[in-house]
Design an enzyme around this catalytic site. Structure first.
Site, PDB file in Angstrom:
ATOM      1  N   ARG A   1      -1.047   2.470   6.493  1.00 57.37           N
ATOM      2  CA  ARG A   1      -0.488   2.791   5.352  1.00 57.37           C
ATOM      3  C   ARG A   1       0.647   4.142   5.771  1.00 57.37           C
ATOM      4  NH1 ARG A   1      -2.321   2.089   0.009  1.00 57.37           N
ATOM      5  NH2 ARG A   1      -3.993   0.558  -0.269  1.00 57.37           N
TER       6      ARG A   1
ATOM      7  N   LYS B   1      -7.955  -5.066  -1.287  1.00 57.74           N
ATOM      8  CA  LYS B   1      -9.001  -3.906  -0.987  1.00 57.74           C
ATOM      9  C   LYS B   1      -8.516  -3.544   0.499  1.00 57.74           C
ATOM     10  CE  LYS B   1     -12.736  -5.538  -3.878  1.00 57.74           C
ATOM     11  NZ  LYS B   1     -14.176  -5.836  -3.843  1.00 57.74           N
ATOM     12  N   TYR B   2      -8.617  -2.299   0.583  1.00 58.50           N
ATOM     13  CA  TYR B   2      -8.329  -1.671   2.031  1.00 58.50           C
ATOM     14  C   TYR B   2      -9.164  -0.563   2.113  1.00 58.50           C
ATOM     15  CZ  TYR B   2      -4.981   0.655   5.156  1.00 58.50           C
ATOM     16  OH  TYR B   2      -4.427   1.315   6.062  1.00 58.50           O
ATOM     17  N   VAL B   3      -9.729  -0.343   3.350  1.00 58.73           N
ATOM     18  CA  VAL B   3     -10.684   0.714   3.751  1.00 58.73           C
ATOM     19  C   VAL B   3     -10.426   0.929   5.040  1.00 58.73           C
ATOM     20  CG1 VAL B   3     -12.506   0.056   1.949  1.00 58.73           C
ATOM     21  CG2 VAL B   3     -12.734  -0.781   4.376  1.00 58.73           C
TER      22      VAL B   3
END
Length: 372
Positions: free
Chosen positions: A140, A291-293
């Site tokens: 990101r 979903k992004y962790v």
């Protein structure tokens, strides 16, 4: 006493916006004991029920500021998404790029556009840095921005001798990760992008919200760069993927890398490298899951060998040099002097470790062919 449902996280800017809506609309009728206010909520009656029970005998009247669309409007929007934009269009375009092996063409094409259209040298370096580093880290934009330049370090690598990484402590889920820089046998090279950033831009004092407590003093990129990057790409980049309405701009790199690894049968590396949360070890979709962790995980040396384009994977699973005459360490035979580094990197010499700057500068001078 009534209880609220499970709380969800909101961006600080979103919280401030919603709080402002309440402050500007709230009314209180003391005699009737009625409180009225507006809120950005799809089902305001649910909030009203909880507030009525919690603060009885006071009665609440909650009005929604969220636009309610008719079925006709929703149908029209869905037609528009199906026809021109949305995740399906992005996925299809990225799949096309990956299967045609056009990733390098796309990256170099955007890089050329930046070189021609960004007239300020510092902006040019920043835009290239976001383009290249986001791809090679499946990252990101916020991770690139928030990386702490005082936390660079060189680590051993079985295939590339050493790779450079910088720590990012402030991430979306507050779990640290690394951004990596390593030799790539292409013109599009993360180490060269880092060299250009060191040469043309300056470290940025760490921005923070009033509630944040951190010892970090510097960040790699300025906060406004995300807007600058997205606007520049939307205006100047002619590749089809950038023409998709609401399609990715600064986030394209992470979508490309996740699809690239999956398409080349290396999908098991997507989650630890790009920090995707997919519920499985392998991300199957071409556009990584919503979903992004962030997770701290050891990245295998083999991943960097593969991405460097110096190595090819054999049928047995090992990696061997594509061309024995081309070594990833070729460009670091001669070390740069302190004078050369100070002249090139200016303020960065006060923030980044000497060994790191020496490595980056020596590599860049060798690859760019401008060593004396």
């Amino acid at each position: 006493m009534a209880t609220f449902s499970k709380l969800s996280e909101r961006k600080r800017s979103t919280f401030i916006k919603y709080s402002r809506e309440i402050r500007q609309s709230v009314q209180y009728d003391r005699e009737a004991q009625i409180v009225k206010f507006n809120y950005h909520l799809k089902r305001p009656h649910e909030l009203k029920d909880v507030l009525d029970k919690t603060f009885a005998p006071i009665v609440f009247e909650v009005s929604s500021t969220k636009k309610v669309e008719s079925m006709v409007e929703l149908a029209a929007k869905m037609d528009k998404v199906e026809g021109k934009g949305g995740h399906n269009a992005v996925a299809e375009e990225i799949t096309k790029i990956v299967r045609a092996d056009d990733i390098w063409t796309l990256l170099s094409g955007v890089e050329v556009t930046i070189q021609k259209r960004a007239f300020k040298r510092s902006l040019r370096a920043e835009l290239k840095y976001v383009l290249i580093t986001s791809f090679f880290n499946c990252s990101r934009h916020s991770d690139l921005k928030n990386a702490d330049p005082t936390k660079f370090e060189l680590v051993k690598n079985r295939y590339l001798n050493r790779v450079l990484r910088v720590l990012v402590c402030e991430t979306k889920t507050r779990k640290p990760r690394y951004i990596y820089f390593f030799p790539v046998n292409k013109k599009t090279d993360p180490l060269i992008a880092l060299h250009d950033l060191f040469s043309e831009a300056e470290p940025v004092p760490k921005s923070r919200a009033s509630h944040q407590k951190t010892d970090q003093e510097w960040q790699m990129l300025r906060d406004s760069l995300l807007t600058n990057y997205d606007r520049f790409i939307a205006t100047h980049a002619k590749q089809a993927v950038f023409g998709i309405k609401h399609g990715p701009k600064s986030h394209l790199g992470r979508h490309l890398m996740s699809s690239y690894l999956s398409h080349t049968n290396h999908g098991q590396w997507v989650s630890p490298f790009g920090n995707w949360s997919a519920g499985k070890d392998t991300v199957e979709s071409n556009v990584a899951r919503a979903k992004y962790v962030h997770i701290q995980a050891d990245i295998p040396d083999e991943l960097f060998a593969f991405l460097s384009q110096y190595y090819i994977q054999t049928p047995s699973g090992d990696f061997e040099l594509i061309d024995s005459s081309e070594q990833p360490t070729t460009f670091i035979n001669n070390l740069s002097t302190q004078e050369d580094i100070s002249k090139s990197y200016g303020t960065w010499t006060q923030v980044v470790g000497q060994d790191v700057l020496e490595y980056v500068h020596s590599y860049a001078m060798g690859k760019l062919g401008i060593r004396k």
